[in-house]
Design an enzyme around this catalytic site. Structure first.
Site, mmCIF file in Angstrom:
data_model
loop_
_atom_site.group_PDB
_atom_site.id
_atom_site.type_symbol
_atom_site.label_atom_id
_atom_site.label_comp_id
_atom_site.label_asym_id
_atom_site.label_seq_id
_atom_site.Cartn_x
_atom_site.Cartn_y
_atom_site.Cartn_z
ATOM 1 N N HIS A 154 0.837 -1.223 0.000
ATOM 2 C CA HIS A 154 0.000 0.000 0.000
ATOM 3 C C HIS A 154 0.864 1.262 0.000
ATOM 4 O O HIS A 154 0.448 2.295 0.533
ATOM 5 C CB HIS A 154 -0.952 0.032 1.205
ATOM 6 C CG HIS A 154 -1.677 -1.258 1.441
ATOM 7 N ND1 HIS A 154 -2.887 -1.546 0.849
ATOM 8 C CD2 HIS A 154 -1.344 -2.339 2.179
ATOM 9 C CE1 HIS A 154 -3.279 -2.767 1.231
ATOM 10 N NE2 HIS A 154 -2.354 -3.265 2.033
ATOM 11 N N SER A 275 14.232 21.723 -16.197
ATOM 12 C CA SER A 275 13.007 22.457 -16.460
ATOM 13 C C SER A 275 13.363 23.740 -17.202
ATOM 14 O O SER A 275 14.442 24.295 -17.003
ATOM 15 C CB SER A 275 12.331 22.768 -15.126
ATOM 16 O OG SER A 275 11.545 23.927 -15.244
ATOM 17 N N LYS A 281 15.788 22.376 -11.123
ATOM 18 C CA LYS A 281 15.106 21.079 -11.214
ATOM 19 C C LYS A 281 15.799 20.057 -12.105
ATOM 20 O O LYS A 281 16.427 20.386 -13.101
ATOM 21 C CB LYS A 281 13.678 21.279 -11.745
ATOM 22 C CG LYS A 281 12.769 21.831 -10.676
ATOM 23 C CD LYS A 281 11.319 21.573 -11.022
ATOM 24 C CE LYS A 281 10.943 20.147 -10.717
ATOM 25 N NZ LYS A 281 9.570 19.851 -11.104
ATOM 26 N N GLU A 288 9.097 8.809 -16.992
ATOM 27 C CA GLU A 288 7.716 9.263 -17.203
ATOM 28 C C GLU A 288 7.239 8.894 -18.602
ATOM 29 O O GLU A 288 6.107 8.450 -18.798
ATOM 30 C CB GLU A 288 7.605 10.778 -16.988
ATOM 31 C CG GLU A 288 7.612 11.158 -15.514
ATOM 32 C CD GLU A 288 7.752 12.651 -15.266
ATOM 33 O OE1 GLU A 288 7.793 13.048 -14.104
ATOM 34 O OE2 GLU A 288 7.840 13.427 -16.247
#
Ligand code: ARG
Length: 461
Positions: A154, A275, A281, A288
Site C-alpha cells: 500500500h 526544467s 530542477k 515518465e
C-alpha cells in the site's frame, strides 16, 4: 459548377489513398521478397514454372531489394500495397515471367505470411533486448543483496528487505515476458503460404517446402483459418503490452525513488532533464515517458482485438488495419527496453538514504511479535498487543523500535520487564531481513541463491 472530371479525379485519388496500405506496409518489403523467392523456388521444384523463369524472378526480386535499400525504388500509391508494388516492378524488370509468380497464391496468404515473418523476426529481437535488461537487474541484485530498503505494501513501510531482492522481482517479471515471447514464437511458427485466397489451390504445390525455406516449423493446417488469422499479431501486441506494464511499474518506482521525499536513487544526468523555467530542477522525463508509452501499447492491442471481433471468415479488408499498431508497439517496446536498460545500468544508488528510510515505520514490529510467540510461547494475539505497547513507547521517545535499547524495551510493557537481552536482536533491521531464508525470501543468502539461479538461466537462454 465544379468541373465533373476534376471532381472524379479527386475522388479517385482520395480513394486510392484510403484503400492503400503501401505507405506503411512497405516496411514488409524484406519479408515480401523472401516469401516470393521461396514461393518461386517451390513452383519450379514442382514443375509449375520453368527453372529459367524462377531464375529471372529471383534475380528481379533481388534487384528490387537493392533498389529499395538504395532508395532508388519509386513508391506509387496506385500500387496499393507492398505486394503489388513489388510485382509491378518485377514485370517492368523481367517482363512475362513476373506474371507467373502469383500462381497458386493470393495476396491474402501472401500478407499473412509476410506479417507472420515480421512478427517472428521482431519477437527474436525483443527477446534479446529483454535478456539484456534481465542481466542488468540481476547484476544490480548481485551487488545489493545486503543493501537495506523498506519493503512496502500500500506504499506504506512494511518490512525490511534488500534492494537486490527488489531488483529480482523485476528480473522475474521480465523473465516471464521473455518466456511469453518464446511460447508465442513457437505457437505461431507456421506458414500460411499456399492457403491462397481462402480454400487452397488446385496447383500441385508443396507447402512443406515453402514452410521449410522460410524457417517455419510446418505449414498451417486450414487455409480458411490461416488466410484471415491474426492471432500471431494479437499475441505480440499482448506480450508487448504486458512488458510495457512491467516497464511502467519500474518507471513509477524510479520516479518515486528519485524524488526528494525518497532520495533512494539518482538517474544519471543523461537520463534526467531540466526544467525550462526552474533552473534547480532535474526531472525524470525518461521514466515518465516509458510509463506514458504504455498507453499506446494497450491501445494497439485493444485496437486490433476490436478490428477482428466481427469478421466473418475469411479475409476482409478490415484486416489491413492490423499493421500500424503492431509496428508502433514493436518500435515502442524496442526503444523502451534499450532505454530502461541504459537507465538501470547507470543508476546511482544511495544506500544510506535507503537504510535511513528503514528506520521509519517500525519495520521490525512483526519480528518482535514473532519473537514473543516463538521464545515466550505467548499467543500471537497477546504478542500483538504487547508489540503495540512497545511501538507506542518508541513513538513517545521519537525513536524507531529498531533503535530501542534493552532497558527501553523492558520499560515499555509490564510483560517485558524481565525479557531476555536477545530480544534486541530481533528488532535489528538487518537481522529481520536475514531471518527470511525461506525459498524466494528476502535474506541476503537467499537473494544470492536466487541470483545464482538467474545466472544459470541466463546462460541457458
Ligand atoms: N494490403 C492488404 C492487407 O494488408 C493485402 C491483402 C489484400 N487482399 C485483398 N483481397 N484485398 O491486408
Amino acid at each position: 459548377m465544379p468541373n465533373k472530371q476534376i471532381l472524379k479525379n479527386t475522388n479517385a485519388e482520395i480513394l486510392n489513398q484510403f484503400n492503400a496500405s503501401l505507405l506503411f506496409d512497405k516496411k514488409l518489403y524484406l519479408q515480401d521478397i523472401k516469401g516470393s523467392i521461396a514461393h518461386s523456388k517451390m513452383l519450379a521444384l514442382q514443375g509449375i514454372i520453368s527453372i529459367d523463369d524462377q531464375d529471372s524472378i529471383e534475380k528481379g526480386l533481388l534487384q528490387i531489394k537493392e533498389e529499395i535499400e538504395n532508395r532508388q525504388f519509386v513508391w506509387k500509391i496506385e500500387d496499393e500495397d507492398i505486394h503489388m508494388a513489388v510485382e509491378n516492378r518485377l514485370s517492368q524488370i523481367i517482363g512475362t515471367p513476373a506474371g507467373r509468380l502469383h500462381t497458386a497464391r493470393s495476396r491474402n496468404d501472401q500478407v499473412a505470411t509476410d506479417f507472420t515473418l515480421y512478427v517472428q523476426d521482431k519477437t527474436l529481437d525483443i527477446k534479446e533486448k529483454l535478456k539484456k535488461l534481465i542481466t542488468t537487474f540481476v547484476d544490480i541484485a548481485s551487488k545489493h543483496s545486503d543493501t537495506l530498503i523498506p519493503g512496502m505494501t500500500h506504499l506504506q513501510h512494511a518490512q525490511p528487505i534488500n534492494f537486490g531482492f527488489h531488483m529480482l522481482a523485476y528480473a522475474n517479471m521480465f523473465k516471464r515476458d521473455f518466456e511469453r515471447f518464446t511460447s508465442s514464437y513457437e505457437r505461431n511458427n507456421y506458414s500460411p503460404l499456399g492457403s491462397a485466397a481462402l480454400a487452397g489451390t488446385p496447383h500441385n504445390i508443396d507447402r512443406f517446402k515453402t514452410a521449410e525455406l522460410l524457417g517455419f516449423t510446418a505449414p498451417t493446417n486450414c487455409a480458411l483459418d490461416s488466410s484471415s488469422n491474426r492471432d500471431f499479431a494479437l499475441e505480440i501486441l499482448f506480450n508487448i503490452a504486458t512488458s510495457m506494464m512491467h516497464i511502467s511499474r519500474i518507471s513509477e518506482e524510479l520516479i518515486l525513488w528519485s524524488s526528494y521525499e525518497f532520495g533512494f536513487v539518482r538517474m544519471s544526468d543523461e537520463y534526467a532533464t531540466t526544467s525550462s523555467i526552474m533552473p534547480q530542477k532535474k526531472n525524470p522525463d525518461v521514466p515518465e515517458l516509458l510509463r506514458g508509452k504504455t498507453g499506446r501499447a494497450y491501445g494497439n492491442l485493444i485496437g486490433l482485438l476490436t478490428v477482428m471481433k466481427g469478421l466473418p471468415l475469411a479475409y476482409n479488408k478490415d484486416t489491413q488495419e492490423d499493421k500500424e499498431g503492431v509496428f508502433d508497439s514493436v518500435e515502442t517496446i524496442e526503444i523502451s527496453l534499450d532505454i530502461l536498460t541504459a537507465v538501470m545500468e547507470t543508476l546511482i544508488i544511495n544506500k544510506e538514504n535507503m537504510e535511513k528510510a528503514c528506520k521509519i515505520g517500525h519495520l521490525t514490529a512483526t519480528d518482535l511479535a514473532d519473537y514473543l510467540v516463538q521464545k515466550q510461547n505467548i499467543p500471537f494475539r497477546t504478542a500483538y498487543y504487547i508489540t503495540k505497547d512497545v511501538v507506542a513507547y518508541a513513538n513517545g521517545l521519537t525513536k524507531d523500535v529498531s533503535e530501542l535499547t534493552i532497558e527501553e524495551v523492558r520499560a515499555s510493557s509490564s510483560e517485558l520487564q524481565s525479557v531476555s537481552e536477545d530480544i534486541i536482536d530481533c528488532l535489528n533491521l538487518r537481522n529481520s531481513m536475514n531471518a527470511r531464508q525461506s525459498f524466494g525470501g528476502t535474506s541476503t543468502s537467499e537473494t544470492n541463491h536466487q541470483v545464482k539461479i538467474f545466472v544459470d538461466w541466463l546462460s541457458k537462454n
